[in-house]
Scaffold this active site. Sequence first.
Site, PDB file in Angstrom:
ATOM      1  N   GLU A  49      -2.977 -45.755-111.598  1.00  0.00           N
ATOM      2  CA  GLU A  49      -3.635 -45.643-110.498  1.00  0.00           C
ATOM      3  C   GLU A  49      -3.397 -46.963-109.764  1.00  0.00           C
ATOM      4  O   GLU A  49      -3.565 -46.939-108.452  1.00  0.00           O
ATOM      5  CB  GLU A  49      -5.344 -45.401-110.841  1.00  0.00           C
ATOM      6  CG  GLU A  49      -5.389 -43.840-111.332  1.00  0.00           C
ATOM      7  CD  GLU A  49      -6.633 -43.785-112.022  1.00  0.00           C
ATOM      8  OE1 GLU A  49      -7.689 -44.552-111.614  1.00  0.00           O
ATOM      9  OE2 GLU A  49      -6.825 -42.810-112.555  1.00  0.00           O
ATOM     10  N   HIS A 106       6.320 -28.140-105.379  1.00  0.00           N
ATOM     11  CA  HIS A 106       4.991 -27.908-104.636  1.00  0.00           C
ATOM     12  C   HIS A 106       3.924 -27.856-105.576  1.00  0.00           C
ATOM     13  O   HIS A 106       2.786 -27.401-105.491  1.00  0.00           O
ATOM     14  CB  HIS A 106       4.708 -26.327-103.883  1.00  0.00           C
ATOM     15  CG  HIS A 106       5.659 -26.151-102.954  1.00  0.00           C
ATOM     16  ND1 HIS A 106       5.757 -26.281-101.580  1.00  0.00           N
ATOM     17  CD2 HIS A 106       7.064 -25.895-102.961  1.00  0.00           C
ATOM     18  CE1 HIS A 106       6.993 -26.047-100.999  1.00  0.00           C
ATOM     19  NE2 HIS A 106       7.887 -25.452-101.886  1.00  0.00           N
ATOM     20  N   SER A 124     -14.500 -45.612-119.640  1.00  0.00           N
ATOM     21  CA  SER A 124     -15.545 -45.555-118.698  1.00  0.00           C
ATOM     22  C   SER A 124     -16.978 -46.128-119.085  1.00  0.00           C
ATOM     23  O   SER A 124     -17.154 -46.194-120.207  1.00  0.00           O
ATOM     24  CB  SER A 124     -15.825 -44.004-118.392  1.00  0.00           C
ATOM     25  OG  SER A 124     -17.050 -44.047-118.032  1.00  0.00           O
ATOM     26  N   LYS A 177     -14.170 -40.916-122.089  1.00  0.00           N
ATOM     27  CA  LYS A 177     -13.068 -41.094-121.215  1.00  0.00           C
ATOM     28  C   LYS A 177     -11.907 -42.208-121.612  1.00  0.00           C
ATOM     29  O   LYS A 177     -12.158 -42.920-122.066  1.00  0.00           O
ATOM     30  CB  LYS A 177     -13.484 -41.594-119.852  1.00  0.00           C
ATOM     31  CG  LYS A 177     -14.367 -40.544-118.943  1.00  0.00           C
ATOM     32  CD  LYS A 177     -13.662 -39.241-118.596  1.00  0.00           C
ATOM     33  CE  LYS A 177     -12.521 -39.715-117.492  1.00  0.00           C
ATOM     34  NZ  LYS A 177     -13.219 -39.903-116.233  1.00  0.00           N
TER      35      LYS A 177
END
Length: 476
Positions: A304, A170, A291, A297
């Site tokens: 992804e 979980h 970024s 970043k």
Amino acid sequence: MTQKPPANQESGSSAYQLWGGRFSEQPHEALQELNISLPYDARLYADDLDGSKAYAEALMRAGHLNAAECDKLVKNLELIRYDWVEHLIKFEASDEDVHTVNERLLVELTGDLGQRLHTGRSRNDQVVTDMKLWLRKAIRETLGRLRQLIEAIVRQAEAHLGILMPGYTHLQRAQPVQFSHWLLSHAFALREDCQRLTELRDRSNVLPLGSGALAGNPLGIDRAWLAERLGFAGVTGNSMHAVGDRDFVVDFIYCCSMVSLHLSRLAEDLIIYSTKEFDFIKIADTFSSGSSLMPQKRNPDSLELIRGISGLITSNLTGIMMTIKGTPSTYNKDLQFDKQYCFQAYDKLTQSLNIAVGVVETMKVQRHQMESALSSDMLATDWAYYLVRKGVPFRQAHHHIGCVVALAEQRGVDITEVPLGELQQICSAFGADIASVADYGHNVQQYDAIGGTSTASIVEQLRLLKNLIKELRQES
Ligand code: ARG
């Protein structure tokens, strides 16, 4: 002999069409546009030529071509292959699909003789044969890429044996495990994918050619010989089934979808583990992006994209199933779209697997961060097992440790800081040796049943995966 293209041609037109004797007009432009599958089935050209060569030989064996004619067809089919390979093929507006192109070129080269090749054959049994020939290679290549990924995982797992980390259920801290155990869990999902693909390869390896349009072949074609010639283990058993069957395409897209889901879950773990909050893993610069606004970043775009593309791959599964759903028996033109679904699933999965191999090979494992993330609450289960070993029934042990956890929480201390006297008030079976259950490394080694997180169990898991790698290497 003069070359007489088949009928249904407007006078003066050189369009080569595989049908049309009964038509007085050409198809509407809009229909032609939708009907043309060449942009996506051209990649079947080699399979189509292989099938045609074998079919020419089968025609000769059945007495419909003499040896010289067969030889001429086979040689010219090879010339056509050369032109494909060298990108020399000039398409014509009337080229409906890859089968039309290959036949047109053969007729251009050999005249009437080329028009004999299709004797007893239909594009219905031809296209499904081509797809099966293509699929065989696609499965082999997918298995090769899966092997590379499993190898990369095994290498990382072996190199980092003994490193501990929090295991999660979980996404909450559960029990300490070894990093290698977690990483190998993903390889075991991929192992099943390999088994699924191998099973599909064996099951679908029966030849449809010789099924004709639907009724079979009346011209003495030796299908068993053809099957052997094209490397199939046998022949399809019912011609009406064979020409309308795309179950193997659905199965393949399902296999691709499952791999993509597994890659997506691996990617999700790695995305989480590579956040500053976790910092268990560092994704290499080569698989990260920056970024345009925030200079600090470092985004895990590669992962992804793997996660995102699984949606695209899986959408092909729904697409092909919906395409097949309402079709009546045998071949219907709806089935032409099988290729778009199949090729997209395969191409996207290929990209995804290639990235996954690179990410796993280059990721950095942060031992210190993983081991510092362990906390004594994760020992609660091992404390319950401690009581079990003292003869306490597990349900009671679970309850007692729950009370210890609650007490520690109330006081804002670790369970290991609750004094022995108080532990004994909760359960008299507690002894001074409870202190030995505080060692994460030692605890992990207790999980030595098959599949567990002890080093011995992980070494066995590595052995199974290495065997698989060896088997896959032999096949490729
Ligand atoms: N391009 C077609 C396909 O991929 C070939 C089969 C055409 N058969 C037919 N009866 N029109 O499905």
